[in-house]
Enzyme design. Structure first.
Site, short mmCIF file in Angstrom:
data_model
loop_
_atom_site.label_atom_id
_atom_site.label_comp_id
_atom_site.label_asym_id
_atom_site.label_seq_id
_atom_site.Cartn_x
_atom_site.Cartn_y
_atom_site.Cartn_z
N THR A 189 0.12 -4.92 -15.73
CA THR A 189 -0.06 -4.90 -14.27
C THR A 189 0.15 -3.50 -13.73
OG1 THR A 189 0.55 -7.22 -13.99
CG2 THR A 189 0.88 -5.78 -12.08
N ARG B 123 17.29 -11.72 -7.85
CA ARG B 123 17.81 -10.47 -7.30
C ARG B 123 19.12 -10.74 -6.57
NH1 ARG B 123 12.45 -7.25 -5.17
NH2 ARG B 123 11.54 -9.29 -4.91
N VAL C 56 7.46 -7.93 0.06
CA VAL C 56 7.17 -6.72 0.85
C VAL C 56 5.73 -6.76 1.37
CG1 VAL C 56 6.97 -4.21 0.81
CG2 VAL C 56 8.85 -5.31 -0.43
N LEU D 207 0.88 -2.62 -4.39
CA LEU D 207 2.22 -3.23 -4.51
C LEU D 207 2.30 -4.28 -5.61
CD1 LEU D 207 2.38 -1.97 -1.63
CD2 LEU D 207 3.64 -3.97 -0.91
N TYR E 262 -5.05 11.44 -11.51
CA TYR E 262 -6.26 11.17 -10.71
C TYR E 262 -6.35 12.15 -9.53
CZ TYR E 262 -8.33 7.01 -12.81
OH TYR E 262 -8.98 6.14 -13.64
N LYS F 157 -11.09 6.23 -5.96
CA LYS F 157 -11.96 7.37 -6.27
C LYS F 157 -13.38 7.10 -5.75
CE LYS F 157 -13.82 9.69 -10.32
NZ LYS F 157 -13.89 9.61 -11.77
N THR G 253 15.33 -3.26 -1.80
CA THR G 253 14.91 -3.72 -0.48
C THR G 253 15.09 -5.23 -0.39
OG1 THR G 253 13.33 -1.90 -0.41
CG2 THR G 253 12.96 -3.70 1.13
N TYR H 257 9.22 -2.55 -16.95
CA TYR H 257 9.09 -2.24 -15.52
C TYR H 257 9.22 -0.74 -15.30
CZ TYR H 257 10.06 -2.64 -10.47
OH TYR H 257 10.04 -2.54 -9.10
P1 NAD Z 1 7.28 -9.51 -5.17
O1 NAD Z 1 7.43 -10.02 -6.54
O2 NAD Z 1 7.68 -10.38 -4.04
O3 NAD Z 1 5.78 -9.07 -4.90
C1 NAD Z 1 4.89 -8.67 -5.88
C2 NAD Z 1 3.56 -9.35 -5.62
O4 NAD Z 1 2.61 -8.92 -6.60
C3 NAD Z 1 3.64 -10.87 -5.75
O5 NAD Z 1 2.99 -11.49 -4.67
C4 NAD Z 1 2.93 -11.17 -7.06
O6 NAD Z 1 2.37 -12.46 -7.12
C5 NAD Z 1 1.91 -10.05 -7.11
N1 NAD Z 1 1.44 -9.71 -8.46
C6 NAD Z 1 2.18 -9.52 -9.57
N2 NAD Z 1 1.38 -9.20 -10.61
C7 NAD Z 1 0.11 -9.18 -10.13
C8 NAD Z 1 -1.16 -8.93 -10.71
N3 NAD Z 1 -1.29 -8.63 -12.02
N4 NAD Z 1 -2.25 -9.01 -9.92
C9 NAD Z 1 -2.17 -9.33 -8.61
N5 NAD Z 1 -0.98 -9.59 -8.01
C10 NAD Z 1 0.13 -9.51 -8.76
O7 NAD Z 1 8.05 -8.12 -5.11
P2 NAD Z 1 8.33 -7.13 -3.90
O8 NAD Z 1 9.78 -6.97 -3.78
O9 NAD Z 1 7.53 -7.51 -2.71
O10 NAD Z 1 7.76 -5.77 -4.49
C11 NAD Z 1 6.53 -5.21 -4.08
C12 NAD Z 1 6.32 -3.88 -4.78
O11 NAD Z 1 7.36 -2.97 -4.41
C13 NAD Z 1 6.36 -3.97 -6.31
O12 NAD Z 1 5.39 -3.11 -6.84
C14 NAD Z 1 7.73 -3.47 -6.65
O13 NAD Z 1 7.78 -2.89 -7.92
C15 NAD Z 1 7.98 -2.45 -5.56
N6 NAD Z 1 9.42 -2.27 -5.34
C16 NAD Z 1 10.15 -3.22 -4.70
C17 NAD Z 1 11.51 -3.05 -4.56
C18 NAD Z 1 12.38 -4.07 -3.88
O14 NAD Z 1 13.60 -3.91 -3.87
N7 NAD Z 1 11.85 -5.09 -3.27
C19 NAD Z 1 12.13 -1.89 -5.06
C20 NAD Z 1 11.36 -0.96 -5.72
C21 NAD Z 1 10.00 -1.15 -5.84
N1 UDP Z 2 23.66 -8.83 -9.82
C1 UDP Z 2 24.82 -9.59 -9.80
N2 UDP Z 2 24.71 -10.94 -9.64
C2 UDP Z 2 23.51 -11.56 -9.48
C3 UDP Z 2 22.33 -10.78 -9.49
C4 UDP Z 2 22.44 -9.41 -9.67
O1 UDP Z 2 25.94 -9.07 -9.93
O2 UDP Z 2 23.50 -12.79 -9.33
C5 UDP Z 2 23.79 -7.37 -9.97
C6 UDP Z 2 22.93 -6.77 -11.07
O3 UDP Z 2 23.61 -6.82 -12.30
C7 UDP Z 2 22.74 -5.35 -10.56
C8 UDP Z 2 22.73 -5.50 -9.04
O4 UDP Z 2 23.33 -6.78 -8.78
O5 UDP Z 2 23.84 -4.55 -10.92
C9 UDP Z 2 21.34 -5.47 -8.42
O6 UDP Z 2 20.54 -6.39 -9.13
P1 UDP Z 2 19.04 -6.72 -8.72
O7 UDP Z 2 18.48 -7.59 -9.79
O8 UDP Z 2 18.99 -7.21 -7.33
O9 UDP Z 2 18.30 -5.30 -8.69
P2 UDP Z 2 18.28 -4.03 -9.66
O10 UDP Z 2 19.24 -4.21 -10.79
O11 UDP Z 2 16.87 -3.95 -10.12
O12 UDP Z 2 18.67 -2.92 -8.77
#
Ligand code: NAD
Ligand code: UDP
Length: 312
Positions: free
Chosen positions: A92, A186, A14, A73, A159, A105, A175, A145
């Site tokens: 994290t 995922r 993202v 993020l 804050y 802040k 996403t 998480y």
């Molecule tokens: P991602 O794993 O691709 O991105 C996370 C990034 O954070 C990575 O580049 C990773 O190297 C970096 N990172 C992890 N720990 C770190 C640390 N301690 N210091 C510096 N960098 C660090 O995941 P994403 O899907 O791009 O998610 C981005 C954000 O959005 C996350 O906070 C995630 O929880 C949130 N989010 C994503 C989804 C989704 O479906 N993609 C859904 C809900 C929330």
């Molecule tokens: N899932 C699945 N097969 C896979 C990976 C995930 O059936 O190879 C299922 C998982 O059990 C969950 C849903 O797909 O019910 C979404 O999983 P994901 O890890 O993408 O995200 P989250 O569970 O955090 O929504």
């Protein structure tokens, strides 16, 4: 120049899309990332831009920079990656939030927290409105998480009330899109990679659990609208997600069809505490941000499939 913006996790899935969009709009962007799940490849195309800086840094340590806005993020988002080192995931979310809120802040910056639909756990209310407190197992395999993100929300809110920090919290629903890590476990990336290689599609459980899948461009739009919302008293949390709800089996069938794959569906055990259903109530985002998702699942999947094809 519009704003100086810090994006933590800027080299992630993202984060890389967000940095790209913020630069396009004329902002100066600092991406910090420890490259745990992200990579330089995701932002390679931005490195020539003089208004973009990529910094290797772990947000469990303080970071100082002159900035106007922060998008927080940084945090692994896939269950496989966040469970790999559960303690680090909590650090994290929690220490990262404290460090970034401290910076906000000092700089009087607006800070957005990328929270998650996971704060609702395995929800008993459907669809999920922001007012729902959730149903989370505090000692389960997903808790590092879920609870980390919940504490981060707590820190943000406090804050704001104690120190007047301008906070914005969004709760992101599943996403997907180009630059997802192909091996992050995922569901969208797994199914597409399996389908493109004509390997078995691994459905966990019976595949009747649901998710609502949002294309990354819609999320980035929602994030930017939230941060630039000028009502400082409107802090969120706000759900950002797509209303289209599908079973995991339906997703598997759709991906097989769109890739013309010969893959067969196989069933594997459902992981512990896997939420059975998930769909956002997005009335608040519509009302306050005039935001609705635009990209239907088929269209987003076609773009994502093209990306994964280019990797193989
Ligand atoms: P991602 O794993 O691709 O991105 C996370 C990034 O954070 C990575 O580049 C990773 O190297 C970096 N990172 C992890 N720990 C770190 C640390 N301690 N210091 C510096 N960098 C660090 O995941 P994403 O899907 O791009 O998610 C981005 C954000 O959005 C996350 O906070 C995630 O929880 C949130 N989010 C994503 C989804 C989704 O479906 N993609 C859904 C809900 C929330
Ligand atoms: N899932 C699945 N097969 C896979 C990976 C995930 O059936 O190879 C299922 C998982 O059990 C969950 C849903 O797909 O019910 C979404 O999983 P994901 O890890 O993408 O995200 P989250 O569970 O955090 O929504």
């Amino acid at each position: 120049m519009k704003n100086k913006i810090l994006v933590t996790g800027g080299a992630g899935f993202v984060g890389s899309h967000l940095c790209e969009r913020l630069l396009k709009e004329g902002n100066e962007v600092i991406a910090v990332d420890n490259f745990f799940t992200g990579s330089k490849d995701n932002v390679l195309h931005l490195l020539d831009n003089p208004y973009f800086e990529l910094v290797r840094h772990d947000i469990t340590m303080p970071f100082f920079a002159e900035i106007d806005q922060i998008y927080n993020l940084a945090c692994p988002a896939s269950p496989v990656h966040y469970q790999y080192n559960a303690i680090k995931t909590v650090k994290t979310s929690v220490m990262g939030a404290i460090n970034m809120l401290g910076l906000a802040k000092r700089k009087n910056a607006t800070i957005l927290q990328a929270s998650t639909s996971e704060v609702y756990g395995d929800p008993k209310i459907h669809p999920q409105p922001e007012s729902y407190w959730g149903h989370v197992n505090p000692i389960g395999i997903r808790s590092c998480y879920d609870e980390g993100k919940r504490v981060a929300e707590t820190l943000f809110v406090n804050y704001h009330t104690q120190n007047n920090v301008k906070i914005k919290i969004i709760r992101i629903f599943n996403t997907y899109g180009p630059r997802m890590h192909p091996n992050d476990g995922r569901v969208v990336s797994n199914f597409i990679m399996q389908a493109l290689r004509n390997k078995d599609i691994t459905v966990y459980g019976e595949g009747n659990q649901t998710r609502s899948f949002q294309y990354v461009d819609d999320l980035v739009e929602g994030m930017i609208r939230m941060v630039n919302n000028t009502d400082d008293s409107f802090t969120g949390p706000v759900n950002i997600g797509n209303l289209g709800e599908f079973t995991i089996l339906q997703l598997a069938e759709k991906i097989i069809e769109l890739t013309n794959s010969k893959s067969k569906i196989v069933y594997q055990p459902l992981p512990q505490d896997d939420p059975m259903q998930r769909q956002p109530d997005i009335s608040l985002a519509k009302e306050k941000l005039n935001w609705t998702p635009k990209v239907p699942l088929n269209e987003g999947l076609i773009k994502t499939i093209a990306y994964f094809k280019s990797l193989i």
